[in-house]
Design a protein around this motif. Structure first.
Motif, PDB file in Angstrom:
ATOM      1  N   MET A 167      -0.720  -3.798   2.456  1.00 11.32           N
ATOM      2  CA  MET A 167      -1.863  -2.952   2.080  1.00 11.32           C
ATOM      3  C   MET A 167      -2.528  -2.391   3.338  1.00 11.32           C
ATOM      4  O   MET A 167      -2.844  -3.146   4.252  1.00 11.32           O
ATOM      5  N   ARG A 174     -13.432   4.734  -0.968  1.00 15.99           N
ATOM      6  CA  ARG A 174     -12.539   3.822  -1.683  1.00 15.99           C
ATOM      7  C   ARG A 174     -12.780   2.375  -1.290  1.00 15.99           C
ATOM      8  O   ARG A 174     -12.608   1.466  -2.104  1.00 15.99           O
ATOM      9  N   TYR A 175     -13.176   2.136  -0.027  1.00 17.14           N
ATOM     10  CA  TYR A 175     -13.303   0.748   0.433  1.00 17.14           C
ATOM     11  C   TYR A 175     -14.688   0.178   0.168  1.00 17.14           C
ATOM     12  O   TYR A 175     -14.831  -1.024  -0.004  1.00 17.14           O
ATOM     13  N   GLY A 193     -17.594  -3.879  -7.529  1.00 23.94           N
ATOM     14  CA  GLY A 193     -16.287  -3.582  -8.096  1.00 23.94           C
ATOM     15  C   GLY A 193     -16.110  -2.159  -8.590  1.00 23.94           C
ATOM     16  O   GLY A 193     -15.031  -1.783  -9.009  1.00 23.94           O
ATOM     17  N   GLN A 232     -16.385   2.088  -7.961  1.00 25.07           N
ATOM     18  CA  GLN A 232     -16.365   3.068  -6.899  1.00 25.07           C
ATOM     19  C   GLN A 232     -17.608   3.956  -7.019  1.00 25.07           C
ATOM     20  O   GLN A 232     -18.035   4.289  -8.134  1.00 25.07           O
ATOM     21  N   ASP A 267      -6.834   6.926  -4.102  1.00 17.86           N
ATOM     22  CA  ASP A 267      -7.317   7.125  -5.480  1.00 17.86           C
ATOM     23  C   ASP A 267      -8.265   8.301  -5.625  1.00 17.86           C
ATOM     24  O   ASP A 267      -9.081   8.324  -6.537  1.00 17.86           O
ATOM     25  N   PRO A 292      -9.743  -2.929  -1.657  1.00 21.81           N
ATOM     26  CA  PRO A 292     -10.232  -3.815  -2.706  1.00 21.81           C
ATOM     27  C   PRO A 292      -9.803  -3.323  -4.088  1.00 21.81           C
ATOM     28  O   PRO A 292      -9.621  -2.121  -4.290  1.00 21.81           O
ATOM     29  N   THR A 293      -9.619  -4.270  -5.012  1.00 20.48           N
ATOM     30  CA  THR A 293      -9.208  -3.864  -6.362  1.00 20.48           C
ATOM     31  C   THR A 293     -10.437  -3.407  -7.137  1.00 20.48           C
ATOM     32  O   THR A 293     -11.531  -3.945  -6.984  1.00 20.48           O
ATOM     33  N   LEU A 294     -10.250  -2.404  -7.977  1.00 27.73           N
ATOM     34  CA  LEU A 294     -11.346  -1.859  -8.759  1.00 27.73           C
ATOM     35  C   LEU A 294     -11.560  -2.728  -9.998  1.00 27.73           C
ATOM     36  O   LEU A 294     -10.631  -3.353 -10.504  1.00 27.73           O
ATOM     37  N   PRO A 326      -9.268  -0.946 -14.290  1.00 25.49           N
ATOM     38  CA  PRO A 326      -7.913  -0.754 -13.770  1.00 25.49           C
ATOM     39  C   PRO A 326      -7.529   0.715 -13.592  1.00 25.49           C
ATOM     40  O   PRO A 326      -6.914   1.071 -12.606  1.00 25.49           O
ATOM     41  N   THR A 327      -7.904   1.590 -14.530  1.00 25.56           N
ATOM     42  CA  THR A 327      -7.555   3.008 -14.385  1.00 25.56           C
ATOM     43  C   THR A 327      -8.848   3.826 -14.378  1.00 25.56           C
ATOM     44  O   THR A 327      -9.356   4.199 -15.418  1.00 25.56           O
TER      45      THR A 327
END
Lengths: 105, 167
Positions: free
Chosen positions: A1, A51-52, A57, A59, B48, B119-121, B124-125
């Motif tokens: 990643m 994005r980061y 959790g 965006q 994304d 990082p994971t959101l 998911p979509t």
């Protein structure tokens, strides 16, 4: 990643390439292209931070809106800048910056 | 997968960026710039930002590059005659770029916050286009109107500038 540092370094190197083009090239069209590269390098950093930097959790899209505005302003800037270059070429028959030194002290 | 995509497109972007400032023929420079923008759009999509990536291709690789090529062909620019580089400005430029890159590398690599992986959101979509539209028209409606006025004034300015005689 890929890490955030990867994206920031890619953006910084791209900015440095644009800066080099502005300072080392002598054709006004190429200088203008290098300016576009610098704008896009800033966009890459903004998108990476968007994005980061998640808030619980999710965006936050403010940075992407800023990139949207930067792209719009850059399009307007390209149109006006190229019109100025065309009228400069009509007056002087050159696009070489060292031949355009009327304002130089 | 994402890592190899990042390395591939980052290398491509920087390589085409360097070829923009190294090639002598303006048309090759413009084509390299178009490829640079397209691979940058791919980098946006790995982050994304699908809508921004598509806009990048439409606006930059489409409209802006066509404008550049149109001006290059209108002015009939040939390959630049190589002139002797001014030693002082070249040295100054290289020094500024080296200082910028070394400072940036130091800052980015020293801060542990920048070493985090993607990082994971929570969702998911994520619906990218919908969320950008909501943010744009809820929080940024006034700047959006202002950008419309800016585009209009740029259009008028271009028409005034490209008249044959300026009065």
């Amino acid at each position: 990643m890929p890490t955030l540092a990867n994206y920031l370094l890619a953006s910084g190197i791209l900015f440095a390439v644009g800066l080099g083009g502005v300072m080392l090239r002598r054709s006004i069209i190429i200088i203008f292209m290098s300016l576009e590269i610098m704008l896009n390098a800033a966009n890459l950093a903004l998108i990476a931070f968007s994005r980061y930097g998640l808030v619980s959790g999710h965006q936050v899209f403010d940075a992407q809106i800023l990139v949207f505005f930067i792209i719009t302003v850059a399009a307007a800037e390209v149109a006006v800048g190229l019109a100025i270059i065309v009228s400069l070429y009509r007056a002087r028959q050159t696009t070489h910056v060292e031949d355009l030194d009327t304002l130089k002290f | 997968m994402l890592l190899s995509a990042f390395w591939f497109f980052a290398t491509l972007t920087i390589a085409f960026g360097i070829s923009v400032i190294l090639l002598r023929n303006p048309v090759s420079c413009a084509m390299s710039l178009a490829m640079c923008f397209i691979s940058l759009a791919a980098l946006f999509i790995t982050l994304d930002a699908t809508l921004i990536g598509i806009m990048q291709i439409l606006v930059y690789a489409g409209a802006v590059m066509v404008l550049f090529l149109f001006i290059i062909m209108l002015l009939d620019l040939r390959t630049e005659k190589s002139r002797r580089l001014n030693f002082g400005t070249t040295l100054g430029g290289v020094l500024v770029i080296a200082a910028f890159l070394s400072m940036l590398t130091q800052i980015v690599l020293s801060n542990p916050q920048f070493a985090q992986t993607i990082p994971t959101l929570a969702l998911p979509t994520p619906d990218n286009v919908k969320m950008i539209g909501m943010t744009l028209f809820h929080s940024y409606a006034l700047p959006f109107e202002a950008i419309g006025v800016l585009l209009l004034s740029a259009t008028v300015g271009v028409i005034v500038l490209s008249r044959r005689t300026l009065r």
